[in-house]
Design a protein around this motif. Structure first.
Motif, PDB file in Angstrom:
ATOM      1  N   ILE A 191      45.014  21.987  39.944  1.00 18.86           N
ATOM      2  CA  ILE A 191      44.001  22.849  39.594  1.00 18.86           C
ATOM      3  C   ILE A 191      44.883  23.688  38.968  1.00 18.86           C
ATOM      4  O   ILE A 191      44.775  24.748  37.525  1.00 18.86           O
ATOM      5  N   ALA A 192      45.609  24.971  39.959  1.00 14.33           N
ATOM      6  CA  ALA A 192      45.464  26.088  39.287  1.00 14.33           C
ATOM      7  C   ALA A 192      47.034  25.716  38.101  1.00 14.33           C
ATOM      8  O   ALA A 192      46.937  26.086  36.951  1.00 14.33           O
ATOM      9  N   ALA A 202      42.056  25.662  25.794  1.00 13.57           N
ATOM     10  CA  ALA A 202      42.820  27.693  25.300  1.00 13.57           C
ATOM     11  C   ALA A 202      41.562  28.276  25.943  1.00 13.57           C
ATOM     12  O   ALA A 202      40.679  28.197  24.706  1.00 13.57           O
ATOM     13  N   LEU A 208      44.831  24.709  34.768  1.00 16.93           N
ATOM     14  CA  LEU A 208      43.858  25.852  33.830  1.00 16.93           C
ATOM     15  C   LEU A 208      44.018  27.444  33.620  1.00 16.93           C
ATOM     16  O   LEU A 208      44.440  27.752  33.592  1.00 16.93           O
ATOM     17  N   PHE A 209      45.688  28.294  34.384  1.00 10.76           N
ATOM     18  CA  PHE A 209      45.936  29.034  35.206  1.00 10.76           C
ATOM     19  C   PHE A 209      46.638  29.594  33.193  1.00 10.76           C
ATOM     20  O   PHE A 209      46.136  30.079  32.608  1.00 10.76           O
ATOM     21  N   ARG A 210      47.802  28.253  33.048  1.00  8.94           N
ATOM     22  CA  ARG A 210      48.213  28.941  31.391  1.00  8.94           C
ATOM     23  C   ARG A 210      47.559  28.449  30.142  1.00  8.94           C
ATOM     24  O   ARG A 210      47.335  29.080  29.142  1.00  8.94           O
ATOM     25  N   LEU A 211      45.822  28.013  30.696  1.00  8.27           N
ATOM     26  CA  LEU A 211      44.951  27.545  29.680  1.00  8.27           C
ATOM     27  C   LEU A 211      44.873  29.182  29.528  1.00  8.27           C
ATOM     28  O   LEU A 211      43.205  29.209  28.952  1.00  8.27           O
ATOM     29  N   ASN A 212      44.713  30.293  30.223  1.00  4.21           N
ATOM     30  CA  ASN A 212      43.151  30.766  30.604  1.00  4.21           C
ATOM     31  C   ASN A 212      41.997  30.613  30.901  1.00  4.21           C
ATOM     32  O   ASN A 212      41.184  31.548  30.147  1.00  4.21           O
ATOM     33  N   ALA A 213      42.312  29.237  31.891  1.00  2.22           N
ATOM     34  CA  ALA A 213      40.719  28.551  31.711  1.00  2.22           C
ATOM     35  C   ALA A 213      40.091  29.759  32.334  1.00  2.22           C
ATOM     36  O   ALA A 213      40.524  29.850  33.924  1.00  2.22           O
ATOM     37  N   THR A 214      38.298  29.138  32.999  1.00  2.00           N
ATOM     38  CA  THR A 214      37.154  29.410  34.432  1.00  2.00           C
ATOM     39  C   THR A 214      37.380  27.895  34.577  1.00  2.00           C
ATOM     40  O   THR A 214      36.919  27.159  33.877  1.00  2.00           O
ATOM     41  N   LEU A 215      37.098  27.913  36.011  1.00  2.00           N
ATOM     42  CA  LEU A 215      37.096  27.004  37.337  1.00  2.00           C
ATOM     43  C   LEU A 215      35.613  27.199  37.531  1.00  2.00           C
ATOM     44  O   LEU A 215      35.328  28.378  38.748  1.00  2.00           O
TER      45      LEU A 215
END
Lengths: 334, 334
Positions: A255-256, A240, A259-266
């Motif tokens: 990807i989405a 997270a 990563l969205f739920r993790l509040n992550a940056t790609l």
């Protein structure tokens, strides 16, 4: 400066295709533009981007012949009118622009703002292995993911060109480093460079191992230098608030969702943007100066697995395309 | 503290589904956990996340009934043993965790570390419109994209909940703001908030207009609050080295193909991660304290398009699901 109409030996392509399109030519030596250094090439590193451009990437519409070779160490032999801070005779290293002619030749022109004096403690052959992979790892980890002391960083292909520099930079910044590799030479290199956990991904599922090593949370930073399935499975290794970096740019439908739920940056790391878009060229010079200092302090070491002769550039491409090169391949030009 | 076994009015769901699953209940008032404040709800903002959770997002396996409502302004009536810095009677505002019961009720428990004193210059109805959208825009623009003075920022749906705060934060930080909207009310609000270029996306192709306004380069920061086709077309609005933020998380096969070559960063902004993963709860309290100061200085203003009665929460969901709400919907609870 060179004589007018001086020619030079070069390995170049006149059409896109397999490694066999790389052939020897006598071509006019290049003339430096306003911001350029003319560098006499002593050694030239090879990178996967070489065979990608050879197949046509980033090169649509460019006039042939095209000279590849995006890592150089050599000596300044001339310069454009706007250049400051260099003198003829300086020993320098640089990553030439991906969209101009490169260093598989006796001379190459490089924007002086992207160049630095080479590390004093390295010869040209070793210095030429560093620019492209060091800039990639430095931008990715230090400038964009902004790794912090105590963070856990997963580096894929830790024995590879970018990977073996990434391990060293992450360790220097106080991170815990997990890495993947498979060949005996790469596994040994990862350990030697101080990786905390070296995962032989042929024997161990790296996602499971990462979960075990991080209490199920994943890594704050994941650096994928491989792409494909490794990228997709890396999505399951991110913590997270984490950052996933790719210097390959694999398309993925997942990807989405991941990563969205993790509040992550790609982070898409493409060091060639400097050359392609002409943005902030000074940043590469700054990185190479800082890296040279680390090298001379003994804190950053290139690993050369093979030194090739100028006639062996096509063979170098084939080795890179086959994968599993440990550290770097480099071409001795002079 | 409340009496033992005190009940409260709540609007809750006993199954996932359409807005009709929202029904009135008398439920036990919640008991604050160690880190919680017990807040008497005076007003509760509505957000699209409400109807997403109502349909089942983030709520699989949670016991029913589930109380929604992820924005609150009210008065502290009790607290857990580990709480510092608050007193009974404090007027506070907060974004309750997305994975606990929310503020569509007379009382709600919220981790005190995520709470701040409400802006003194706003009543509860207006204060309750701010937390979720302000935290989202603040994290996205200030903490993650790190917008810089002079940068060009494209905010989609500038008249929406997150959008109207994002415009104000970007202008406060010296950015040039381009924004999209379509309803007369939203177009007018965007202009009033100081957006430099307001694009009516029903009349003008926003990608073309962005290219025109940026000399073909695109925007350094693009903030997509809409998703779907807007996200895909936003990939064509990002400048080299740019940052694309989504607070919606649309899947798209085009992400890597567009963003890798740009050396761009894709930021998935999910403010709920604090509640879902329990990471850095203090950060939300810090943002809300800083935002309250901006509000009291007259620098940040919420826009309320409609105040609903407690019995009208389902109607509020239907309005949000239909789209094109300007600013915020808020429910007066007390």
């Amino acid at each position: 400066m060179l004589k007018r109409n001086q020619t030079m030996r070069a390995v170049a392509l006149t059409e896109f295709g397999e490694a066999s399109v790389l052939t020897a030519h006598d071509l006019p030596a290049p003339t430096p533009g306003e911001h350029d250094l003319l560098i006499e090439v002593h050694a030239c590193g090879l990178n996967p981007i070489d065979f990608k451009v050879r197949r046509g990437a980033l090169a649509k519409g460019r006039p042939m012949p095209i000279i590849l070779g995006f890592d150089v160490s050599g000596v300044v032999r001339g310069m454009g009118s706007a250049v400051n801070g260099f003198r003829v005779g300086d020993e320098v290293y640089a990553a030439p622009s991906l969209v101009r002619n490169g260093a598989n030749a006796e001379f190459v022109c490089v924007d002086a703002r992207t160049v630095a004096l080479k590390p004093k403690s390295l010869d040209h052959v070793h210095a030429a292995t560093l620019p492209l992979v060091t800039i990639t790892a430095w931008e990715a980890l230090l400038q964009r993911a902004r790794i912090q002391r105590g963070e856990t960083v997963l580096v894929h292909a830790g024995g590879g060109g970018v990977g073996h520099v990434a391990i060293q930079l992450a360790k220097l910044h106080g991170c815990r480093v997990l890495t993947t590799a498979s060949s005996a030479e790469s596994l040994a290199l990862c350990k030697e460079l101080g990786a905390d956990v070296v995962i032989n991904y042929r024997e161990t599922d790296f996602v499971e191992r990462v979960k075990q090593e991080t209490g199920g949370r994943g890594c704050q930073v994941v650096f994928d230098t491989v792409g494909g399935e490794t990228f997709d499975r890396s999505l399951d290794c991110v913590a997270a608030d984490g950052r996933l970096i790719t210097c390959v740019g694999t398309p993925s439908e997942k990807i989405a969702a991941k990563l969205f739920r993790l509040n992550a940056t790609l982070i898409f790391e493409f060091m060639g943007a400097v050359g392609v878009y002409g943005v902030r060229p000074e940043s590469h010079g700054e990185i190479l100066r800082a890296a040279a200092k680390l090298v001379d302090e003994g804190k950053l070491k290139p690993h050369v697995s093979r030194v090739l002769a100028f006639e062996e550039i096509a063979e170098g491409h084939r080795l890179l395309e086959a994968g599993h090169v440990t550290g770097k391949l480099v071409v001795k030009v002079k």
